[in-house]
Scaffold this active site. Structure first.
Site, PDB file in Angstrom:
ATOM      1  N   TYR A 150      35.989 -20.332  63.355  1.00  0.00           N
ATOM      2  CA  TYR A 150      34.364 -19.642  63.431  1.00  0.00           C
ATOM      3  C   TYR A 150      34.750 -18.410  62.626  1.00  0.00           C
ATOM      4  CZ  TYR A 150      32.293 -23.420  65.852  1.00  0.00           C
ATOM      5  OH  TYR A 150      31.667 -24.696  66.294  1.00  0.00           O
TER       6      TYR A 150
ATOM      7  N   GLU B  47      32.376 -27.283  72.451  1.00  0.00           N
ATOM      8  CA  GLU B  47      33.530 -28.228  71.856  1.00  0.00           C
ATOM      9  C   GLU B  47      34.682 -28.278  72.841  1.00  0.00           C
ATOM     10  OE1 GLU B  47      33.541 -26.233  68.085  1.00  0.00           O
ATOM     11  OE2 GLU B  47      31.269 -26.644  67.701  1.00  0.00           O
TER      12      GLU B  47
END
Length: 398
Positions: A98, A140
């Site tokens: 990310y 996640e």
């Protein structure tokens, strides 16, 4: 939730950012793959990149997330986040990726919007990004923990035990873990990612619904060969059809996906088109195995009976349920097929029970048409669930 200052800035700039998001997404992927070509080779779907679908999905998800933050403070678009989190988990996305995305996304925003990106604007949209990213990272991590795997270590070897030709373009592969251990649990309707090494060395990944029920001793995926000669479209399905036989090994992820049965006391409607029947077959087999006795309506549309993959199972499993009926529409039916079941699926000719929970899978135009018909029949929007094969373009589709 966004800070008050960032909310005002995002609200003021959302029209400009939203209008430019397509260009931003294009430039973002260009920068990302220039810096990290391995991501295009081994993580991102090259077919979706070539078609532009992934770019549109990224732009749509960010715009939808930002819009909800400013229009409904204190809430999150959990349906969008859950769907993305399941897809990311099936790919083995790790938290540190990310940061990589942030670097190239904000470089693209600054380049496309130029002087409009003041420090205040950059800070506000940075807050949007990290709210979304941290929500996904947390979701996640929970999914990885449920499956007992680590982020970035998602793959497990499975052996192909049988190959079944369903139609001229559809093949079922029966699988079991190569190490002889138990197959991981899953919920009917979920999918796995399959990673294959292609002739150019790329390790491309695609998702395929599990077409067997959770109680089955083996796992099955049913793969439609996508024909797109000369493009990355369908390169994994072609590889599986042309090269994968019994005794071969495949790398599979754990099962993921949010299209799962959520209320077994309600009347159910399982609507599919084409290869979208695969999660519905898993649901039907599960319901039959559990002795489900509530109303179930099965709806399917296809080009012809010969193109209807798993048609025999579709009929057999429906007939095993005491209060179920199946309705099949074909564009080119066989002789004797009912005239009112010729052409596209039309729910106006069947009973949609009050309180129905509907599950949809198939091409986007099909799902949009069926959803419209369900809403007109009085089904609540919250009770209509869907699975998109490939990037989820529904939020941005015309």
């Amino acid at each position: 939730m966004l800070s008050d200052r960032s909310t005002a800035t995002v609200r003021a700039t959302l029209p400009a950012v939203g209008a430019a998001m397509g260009d931003i997404a294009d430039l973002f992927y260009e920068k990302l793959f220039a810096a990290h070509p391995e991501l295009l080779r081994d993580l991102f779907n090259r077919g979706n990149q070539a078609s532009g679908d992934q770019r549109r999905a990224l732009a749509g998800s960010i715009a939808a997330f930002a819009t909800q933050l400013v229009e409904r403070p204190g809430t999150r678009p959990d349906a969008i986040l859950d769907r993305i989190a399941h897809k990311h988990a099936s790919l083995g996305v790790a938290p540190e990726q990310y940061e990589v995305v942030h670097t190239h996304l904000f470089a693209a925003i600054a380049e496309v919007l130029g002087d409009a990106v003041t420090p205040e604007v950059a800070a506000a949209w940075g807050e949007v990004y990290w709210l979304m990213a941290n929500s996904l990272i947390a979701a996640e991590e929970r999914l990885y923990a449920q499956q007992g795997v680590l982020a970035g270590a998602a793959w497990r070897e499975w052996e192909v035990t049988a190959r079944i030709e369903e139609t001229k373009d559809v093949t079922t592969f029966r699988l079991h873990p190569a190490d002889g251990s138990d197959a991981p649990a899953f919920r009917p309707g979920q999918y796995v990612s399959v990673q294959v090494e292609l002739p150019d060395g790329a390790r491309q990944i695609r998702q395929y619904s599990l077409s067997s029920a959770p109680g089955s001793p083996l796992r099955s995926i049913t793969v439609k060969r996508v024909r797109g000669a000369g493009t990355p479209d369908g390169e994994v399905s072609r590889h599986l059809h042309e090269h994968t036989r019994a005794g071969h090994l495949l790398s599979l992820s754990a099962p993921y996906g949010d299209l799962v049965l959520d209320d077994l006391d309600a009347p159910l409607l399982l609507a599919s088109a084409g290869i979208g029947c695969t999660p519905m077959l898993s649901m039907l087999e599960h319901l039959a195995g559990e002795g489900h006795d509530r109303p179930v309506t099965v709806v399917h549309g296809d080009r012809s009976p010969a193109d209807h993959a798993l048609r025999t199972d579709h009929v057999r499993l429906t007939e095993k349920l005491p209060d179920a009926e199946a309705h099949f529409w074909y564009e080119t039916p066989d002789a004797g097929h009912p005239a009112n079941r010729t052409g596209l699926v039309d729910l106006n000719s069947i009973t949609v029970w009050p309180g129905t929970h509907a599950y949809l899978c198939g091409p986007l135009p099909f799902m949009r048409a069926v959803r419209t018909q369900l809403l007109e029949a009085g089904v609540r929007p919250a009770d209509i669930h869907y699975e998109a094969f490939g990037p989820d373009l529904w939020p941005t589709a015309p």
